[in-house]
Design a protein around this motif. Structure first.
Motif, PDB file in Angstrom:
ATOM      1  N   GLY A 153      -0.925   1.962  -4.378  1.00  0.00           N
ATOM      2  CA  GLY A 153       0.264   1.419  -4.005  1.00  0.00           C
ATOM      3  C   GLY A 153       1.438   1.454  -4.460  1.00  0.00           C
ATOM      4  N   SER A 154       2.306   0.519  -4.264  1.00  0.00           N
ATOM      5  CA  SER A 154       3.700   0.377  -5.173  1.00  0.00           C
ATOM      6  C   SER A 154       4.030  -0.901  -5.564  1.00  0.00           C
ATOM      7  CB  SER A 154       4.797   1.104  -4.566  1.00  0.00           C
ATOM      8  OG  SER A 154       5.200   0.841  -3.241  1.00  0.00           O
ATOM      9  N   THR A 155       4.674  -1.431  -6.243  1.00  0.00           N
ATOM     10  CA  THR A 155       5.246  -2.441  -6.641  1.00  0.00           C
ATOM     11  C   THR A 155       6.669  -2.294  -6.887  1.00  0.00           C
ATOM     12  OG1 THR A 155       3.144  -3.626  -7.845  1.00  0.00           O
ATOM     13  CG2 THR A 155       5.370  -4.520  -8.345  1.00  0.00           C
ATOM     14  N   THR A 156       7.579  -3.335  -6.213  1.00  0.00           N
ATOM     15  CA  THR A 156       9.056  -3.084  -6.265  1.00  0.00           C
ATOM     16  C   THR A 156       9.374  -4.362  -6.866  1.00  0.00           C
ATOM     17  OG1 THR A 156      11.072  -2.618  -5.322  1.00  0.00           O
ATOM     18  CG2 THR A 156       9.499  -4.051  -4.123  1.00  0.00           C
ATOM     19  N   GLY A 157      10.336  -4.272  -7.669  1.00  0.00           N
ATOM     20  CA  GLY A 157      11.076  -5.569  -8.291  1.00  0.00           C
ATOM     21  C   GLY A 157      12.489  -5.379  -8.040  1.00  0.00           C
ATOM     22  N   LEU A 158      13.108  -6.648  -8.032  1.00  0.00           N
ATOM     23  CA  LEU A 158      14.397  -6.906  -7.818  1.00  0.00           C
ATOM     24  C   LEU A 158      15.085  -7.898  -8.782  1.00  0.00           C
ATOM     25  CD1 LEU A 158      17.137  -6.525  -6.040  1.00  0.00           C
ATOM     26  CD2 LEU A 158      16.255  -7.948  -4.501  1.00  0.00           C
ATOM     27  N   ARG A 159      16.179  -7.640  -9.485  1.00  0.00           N
ATOM     28  CA  ARG A 159      16.892  -8.385 -10.223  1.00  0.00           C
ATOM     29  C   ARG A 159      18.263  -8.817  -9.572  1.00  0.00           C
ATOM     30  NH1 ARG A 159      16.740  -6.854 -15.348  1.00  0.00           N
ATOM     31  NH2 ARG A 159      18.892  -6.108 -15.216  1.00  0.00           N
ATOM     32  N   ILE A 160      18.433 -10.195  -9.249  1.00  0.00           N
ATOM     33  CA  ILE A 160      19.871 -10.530  -8.344  1.00  0.00           C
ATOM     34  C   ILE A 160      20.508 -11.477  -9.585  1.00  0.00           C
ATOM     35  CG2 ILE A 160      20.923 -11.646  -6.505  1.00  0.00           C
ATOM     36  CD1 ILE A 160      18.059 -11.485  -5.227  1.00  0.00           C
ATOM     37  N   THR A 161      21.804 -11.148  -9.909  1.00  0.00           N
ATOM     38  CA  THR A 161      22.566 -11.757 -10.720  1.00  0.00           C
ATOM     39  C   THR A 161      23.830 -12.093  -9.857  1.00  0.00           C
ATOM     40  OG1 THR A 161      21.872 -10.610 -12.632  1.00  0.00           O
ATOM     41  CG2 THR A 161      23.778 -11.936 -13.048  1.00  0.00           C
ATOM     42  N   GLY A 162      24.447 -13.310 -10.009  1.00  0.00           N
ATOM     43  CA  GLY A 162      25.471 -13.851  -9.334  1.00  0.00           C
ATOM     44  C   GLY A 162      25.563 -15.471  -9.300  1.00  0.00           C
ATOM     45  N   PRO A 163      26.369 -15.946  -8.628  1.00  0.00           N
ATOM     46  CA  PRO A 163      26.787 -17.358  -8.528  1.00  0.00           C
ATOM     47  C   PRO A 163      25.276 -18.186  -7.729  1.00  0.00           C
ATOM     48  CG  PRO A 163      28.515 -16.300  -7.425  1.00  0.00           C
ATOM     49  CD  PRO A 163      27.498 -15.309  -7.717  1.00  0.00           C
ATOM     50  N   LEU A 164      25.159 -19.428  -8.446  1.00  0.00           N
ATOM     51  CA  LEU A 164      23.655 -19.900  -7.792  1.00  0.00           C
ATOM     52  C   LEU A 164      23.462 -20.125  -6.655  1.00  0.00           C
ATOM     53  CD1 LEU A 164      21.064 -21.156  -8.571  1.00  0.00           C
ATOM     54  CD2 LEU A 164      22.180 -23.141  -9.058  1.00  0.00           C
ATOM     55  N   PRO A 165      24.370 -20.753  -5.790  1.00  0.00           N
ATOM     56  CA  PRO A 165      24.220 -20.913  -4.224  1.00  0.00           C
ATOM     57  C   PRO A 165      23.991 -19.451  -3.641  1.00  0.00           C
ATOM     58  CG  PRO A 165      26.317 -21.999  -5.096  1.00  0.00           C
ATOM     59  CD  PRO A 165      25.811 -21.018  -6.225  1.00  0.00           C
ATOM     60  N   VAL A 166      24.814 -18.736  -3.914  1.00  0.00           N
ATOM     61  CA  VAL A 166      24.845 -17.186  -3.191  1.00  0.00           C
ATOM     62  C   VAL A 166      23.557 -16.474  -3.563  1.00  0.00           C
ATOM     63  CG1 VAL A 166      25.714 -15.093  -2.900  1.00  0.00           C
ATOM     64  CG2 VAL A 166      27.129 -16.894  -3.337  1.00  0.00           C
ATOM     65  N   VAL A 167      22.871 -16.726  -4.905  1.00  0.00           N
ATOM     66  CA  VAL A 167      21.660 -16.153  -5.175  1.00  0.00           C
ATOM     67  C   VAL A 167      20.575 -16.922  -4.628  1.00  0.00           C
ATOM     68  CG1 VAL A 167      20.186 -15.858  -7.042  1.00  0.00           C
ATOM     69  CG2 VAL A 167      22.583 -15.130  -7.340  1.00  0.00           C
ATOM     70  N   VAL A 168      20.242 -18.167  -4.526  1.00  0.00           N
ATOM     71  CA  VAL A 168      19.513 -18.703  -3.722  1.00  0.00           C
ATOM     72  C   VAL A 168      19.472 -18.552  -2.444  1.00  0.00           C
ATOM     73  CG1 VAL A 168      18.605 -21.309  -3.406  1.00  0.00           C
ATOM     74  CG2 VAL A 168      19.371 -20.725  -5.542  1.00  0.00           C
ATOM     75  N   ALA A 169      20.348 -18.279  -1.797  1.00  0.00           N
ATOM     76  CA  ALA A 169      20.665 -18.264  -0.399  1.00  0.00           C
ATOM     77  C   ALA A 169      20.197 -16.943   0.076  1.00  0.00           C
ATOM     78  CB  ALA A 169      22.196 -18.422   0.245  1.00  0.00           C
TER      79      ALA A 169
ATOM     80  N   PRO B  72       0.859  -1.053   0.081  1.00  0.00           N
ATOM     81  CA  PRO B  72      -0.107  -0.185   0.123  1.00  0.00           C
ATOM     82  C   PRO B  72       0.899   1.367  -0.047  1.00  0.00           C
ATOM     83  CG  PRO B  72       0.181  -0.828   2.305  1.00  0.00           C
ATOM     84  CD  PRO B  72       0.711  -1.882   1.298  1.00  0.00           C
ATOM     85  N   LEU B  73       2.202   1.399   0.314  1.00  0.00           N
ATOM     86  CA  LEU B  73       2.906   2.672   0.383  1.00  0.00           C
ATOM     87  C   LEU B  73       3.067   3.120  -1.185  1.00  0.00           C
ATOM     88  CD1 LEU B  73       4.625   3.646   2.760  1.00  0.00           C
ATOM     89  CD2 LEU B  73       6.612   2.819   1.630  1.00  0.00           C
ATOM     90  N   ALA B  74       2.789   4.407  -0.947  1.00  0.00           N
ATOM     91  CA  ALA B  74       2.783   5.265  -2.417  1.00  0.00           C
ATOM     92  C   ALA B  74       4.324   4.903  -3.226  1.00  0.00           C
ATOM     93  CB  ALA B  74       2.776   6.778  -2.006  1.00  0.00           C
ATOM     94  N   PRO B  75       4.192   4.968  -4.322  1.00  0.00           N
ATOM     95  CA  PRO B  75       5.663   4.742  -4.847  1.00  0.00           C
ATOM     96  C   PRO B  75       6.780   5.598  -4.609  1.00  0.00           C
ATOM     97  CG  PRO B  75       3.707   4.391  -6.446  1.00  0.00           C
ATOM     98  CD  PRO B  75       3.282   4.990  -5.558  1.00  0.00           C
ATOM     99  N   ALA B  76       6.316   6.807  -4.591  1.00  0.00           N
ATOM    100  CA  ALA B  76       7.310   8.104  -4.138  1.00  0.00           C
ATOM    101  C   ALA B  76       8.018   7.720  -2.760  1.00  0.00           C
ATOM    102  CB  ALA B  76       6.684   9.482  -4.152  1.00  0.00           C
ATOM    103  N   GLU B  77       7.139   7.201  -1.909  1.00  0.00           N
ATOM    104  CA  GLU B  77       7.802   7.017  -0.599  1.00  0.00           C
ATOM    105  C   GLU B  77       8.648   5.616  -0.521  1.00  0.00           C
ATOM    106  OE1 GLU B  77       8.975   7.057   3.412  1.00  0.00           O
ATOM    107  OE2 GLU B  77       8.282   8.422   2.129  1.00  0.00           O
ATOM    108  N   ALA B  78       7.974   4.544  -1.497  1.00  0.00           N
ATOM    109  CA  ALA B  78       8.900   3.376  -1.490  1.00  0.00           C
ATOM    110  C   ALA B  78      10.241   3.868  -2.211  1.00  0.00           C
ATOM    111  CB  ALA B  78       8.447   2.275  -2.112  1.00  0.00           C
ATOM    112  N   TRP B  79      10.336   4.577  -3.199  1.00  0.00           N
ATOM    113  CA  TRP B  79      11.622   5.155  -3.735  1.00  0.00           C
ATOM    114  C   TRP B  79      12.531   5.832  -2.812  1.00  0.00           C
ATOM    115  CZ3 TRP B  79      14.955   4.089  -7.084  1.00  0.00           C
ATOM    116  CH2 TRP B  79      15.950   5.206  -7.651  1.00  0.00           C
TER     117      TRP B  79
END
Length: 131
Positions: free
Chosen positions: A98-114, A11-18
């Motif tokens: 409200g807002s939607t946030t996304g995150l793309r993580i790139t790295g070694p598989l075990p670290v990304v999964v953890a 529910p947080l406004a996008p400007a505040e999440a940013w």
């Protein structure tokens, strides 16, 4: 290298999440895996270098790769020894004002999964009012 993309809406406004992203001093308020941040500036900017303090006092260096305030998008690289994670974050309009946030993580598989469950918890808190 492995890539995982996560999303969370709240529910947080996008400007505040940013703003919670844009001001590194605020990261510990919503990201439970971050106990503190050392940066030379109060606001994200491309090229800024710093350190994130995590659990048990572990400190890892980072560099902010890019920041696009208008698009509410930023990217950074964090590393510990030879292990590097590249993270791209964004905030967009979400359901019901409200807002939607996304995150793309790139790295070694075990670290990304953890790291993915902690990252999911953090971005879920990012888009919600703090207790």
């Amino acid at each position: 290298m492995s890539v995982v993309t996560l999303h969370a809406s709240g529910p947080l406004a996008p400007a505040e999440a940013w703003e919670r992203y844009a001001e590194p001093a605020r990261w510990p308020t919503w990201a439970p895996q971050i106990a503190g941040v050392q940066v030379p500036v109060p606001r994200l900017a491309a090229g800024v270098e710093g350190r994130v303090r995590g659990p048990l006092g572990v400190r890892v260096p980072f560099v902010v790769e890019s920041v696009d305030e208008a698009a509410r998008r930023w990217a950074w690289t964090v590393w510990a020894g030879p292990v590097r994670l590249h993270l791209v974050h964004w905030v967009s309009d979400g359901p019901d004002g409200g807002s939607t946030t996304g995150l793309r993580i790139t790295g070694p598989l075990p670290v990304v999964v953890a790291y993915a469950p902690l990252a999911q918890l953090a971005i879920s808190r990012l888009v919600r009012p703090l207790d």
